[in-house]
Design a protein around this motif. Sequence first.
Motif, PDB file in Angstrom:
ATOM      1  N   SER A  48       3.892   8.153  -0.583  1.00 54.91           N
ATOM      2  CA  SER A  48       5.205   7.513  -0.551  1.00 54.91           C
ATOM      3  C   SER A  48       5.038   6.008  -0.447  1.00 54.91           C
ATOM      4  O   SER A  48       3.979   5.514  -0.061  1.00 54.91           O
ATOM      5  N   GLY A  49       6.080   5.313  -0.819  1.00 55.99           N
ATOM      6  CA  GLY A  49       6.103   3.876  -0.635  1.00 55.99           C
ATOM      7  C   GLY A  49       5.777   3.061  -1.864  1.00 55.99           C
ATOM      8  O   GLY A  49       6.106   1.882  -1.924  1.00 55.99           O
ATOM      9  N   ARG A  50       5.111   3.656  -2.822  1.00 53.44           N
ATOM     10  CA  ARG A  50       4.768   2.941  -4.055  1.00 53.44           C
ATOM     11  C   ARG A  50       4.828   3.937  -5.209  1.00 53.44           C
ATOM     12  O   ARG A  50       4.982   5.131  -5.026  1.00 53.44           O
TER      13      ARG A  50
ATOM     14  N   ALA B  55       5.848  14.615 -10.216  1.00 58.02           N
ATOM     15  CA  ALA B  55       7.229  14.863  -9.810  1.00 58.02           C
ATOM     16  C   ALA B  55       7.350  14.980  -8.298  1.00 58.02           C
ATOM     17  O   ALA B  55       8.390  14.659  -7.720  1.00 58.02           O
ATOM     18  N   LYS B  56       6.273  15.425  -7.657  1.00 61.58           N
ATOM     19  CA  LYS B  56       6.275  15.593  -6.205  1.00 61.58           C
ATOM     20  C   LYS B  56       5.486  14.512  -5.489  1.00 61.58           C
ATOM     21  O   LYS B  56       5.353  14.564  -4.265  1.00 61.58           O
ATOM     22  N   ASN B  57       4.919  13.571  -6.246  1.00 62.45           N
ATOM     23  CA  ASN B  57       4.103  12.508  -5.649  1.00 62.45           C
ATOM     24  C   ASN B  57       3.020  13.090  -4.740  1.00 62.45           C
ATOM     25  O   ASN B  57       2.796  12.598  -3.616  1.00 62.45           O
TER      26      ASN B  57
ATOM     27  N   GLN C 273       0.826  -1.190   0.000  1.00 58.14           N
ATOM     28  CA  GLN C 273       0.000   0.000   0.000  1.00 58.14           C
ATOM     29  C   GLN C 273       0.868   1.250   0.000  1.00 58.14           C
ATOM     30  O   GLN C 273       1.995   1.243   0.464  1.00 58.14           O
ATOM     31  N   VAL C 274       0.306   2.311  -0.507  1.00 60.90           N
ATOM     32  CA  VAL C 274       0.979   3.592  -0.500  1.00 60.90           C
ATOM     33  C   VAL C 274       0.647   4.318   0.798  1.00 60.90           C
ATOM     34  O   VAL C 274      -0.452   4.177   1.335  1.00 60.90           O
TER      35      VAL C 274
ATOM     36  N   ASN D 232       0.709   4.877 -10.368  1.00 61.91           N
ATOM     37  CA  ASN D 232      -0.117   3.679 -10.431  1.00 61.91           C
ATOM     38  C   ASN D 232      -1.466   3.845  -9.742  1.00 61.91           C
ATOM     39  O   ASN D 232      -2.292   2.934  -9.791  1.00 61.91           O
ATOM     40  N   TYR D 233      -1.678   4.995  -9.102  1.00 62.29           N
ATOM     41  CA  TYR D 233      -2.846   5.177  -8.253  1.00 62.29           C
ATOM     42  C   TYR D 233      -3.736   6.318  -8.724  1.00 62.29           C
ATOM     43  O   TYR D 233      -3.269   7.433  -8.985  1.00 62.29           O
ATOM     44  N   ALA D 234      -5.028   6.013  -8.808  1.00 63.14           N
ATOM     45  CA  ALA D 234      -6.009   7.087  -8.852  1.00 63.14           C
ATOM     46  C   ALA D 234      -6.128   7.643  -7.434  1.00 63.14           C
ATOM     47  O   ALA D 234      -6.014   6.898  -6.454  1.00 63.14           O
ATOM     48  N   MET D 235      -6.361   8.941  -7.342  1.00 56.72           N
ATOM     49  CA  MET D 235      -6.380   9.592  -6.038  1.00 56.72           C
ATOM     50  C   MET D 235      -7.718  10.287  -5.815  1.00 56.72           C
ATOM     51  O   MET D 235      -8.209  11.002  -6.699  1.00 56.72           O
ATOM     52  N   GLY D 236      -8.251  10.092  -4.628  1.00 53.94           N
ATOM     53  CA  GLY D 236      -9.522  10.722  -4.303  1.00 53.94           C
ATOM     54  C   GLY D 236      -9.438  11.548  -3.041  1.00 53.94           C
ATOM     55  O   GLY D 236      -8.567  11.329  -2.196  1.00 53.94           O
TER      56      GLY D 236
END
Length: 123
Positions: free
Chosen positions: A25-27, A75-77, A1-2, A31-35
């Motif tokens: 961070s961590g992944r 670039a900044k995650n 998990q992120v 790769n992730y959609a963000m809500g």
Amino acid sequence: QVQLVESGGGLVQAGDSLRLSCAASGRTFSNYAMGWFRQAPGKEREFVAVISRSGGSTAYADSVKGRFTISRDSAKNTVYLQMNSLKPEDTAVYYCAASTYYNGRDDARYDSWGQGTQVTVSS
């Protein structure tokens, strides 16, 4: 998990703006959609906004459409929620969430959650 960490909440007056940030961070962030979701006292958590993995697609709750903007910076995650024209009814704890395979409004389908950041809007 992120791992997700929100920031940017605070106490503002009606009509003001705030920008929330959610650092991942961590992944692999892309790769992730963000809500973004929010939960007001005594109420269920509700959907606010979502952005696809590429950033090319967004969706908003009707209650925030035209006032809030979700964006992401690979670039900044980090994913952002720009909140303008804030109203007292926007007062809530705001959470960001990540999903590998889903970019919709159902919070049950998100895998990772941040700890939340408080937004309080006074009238």
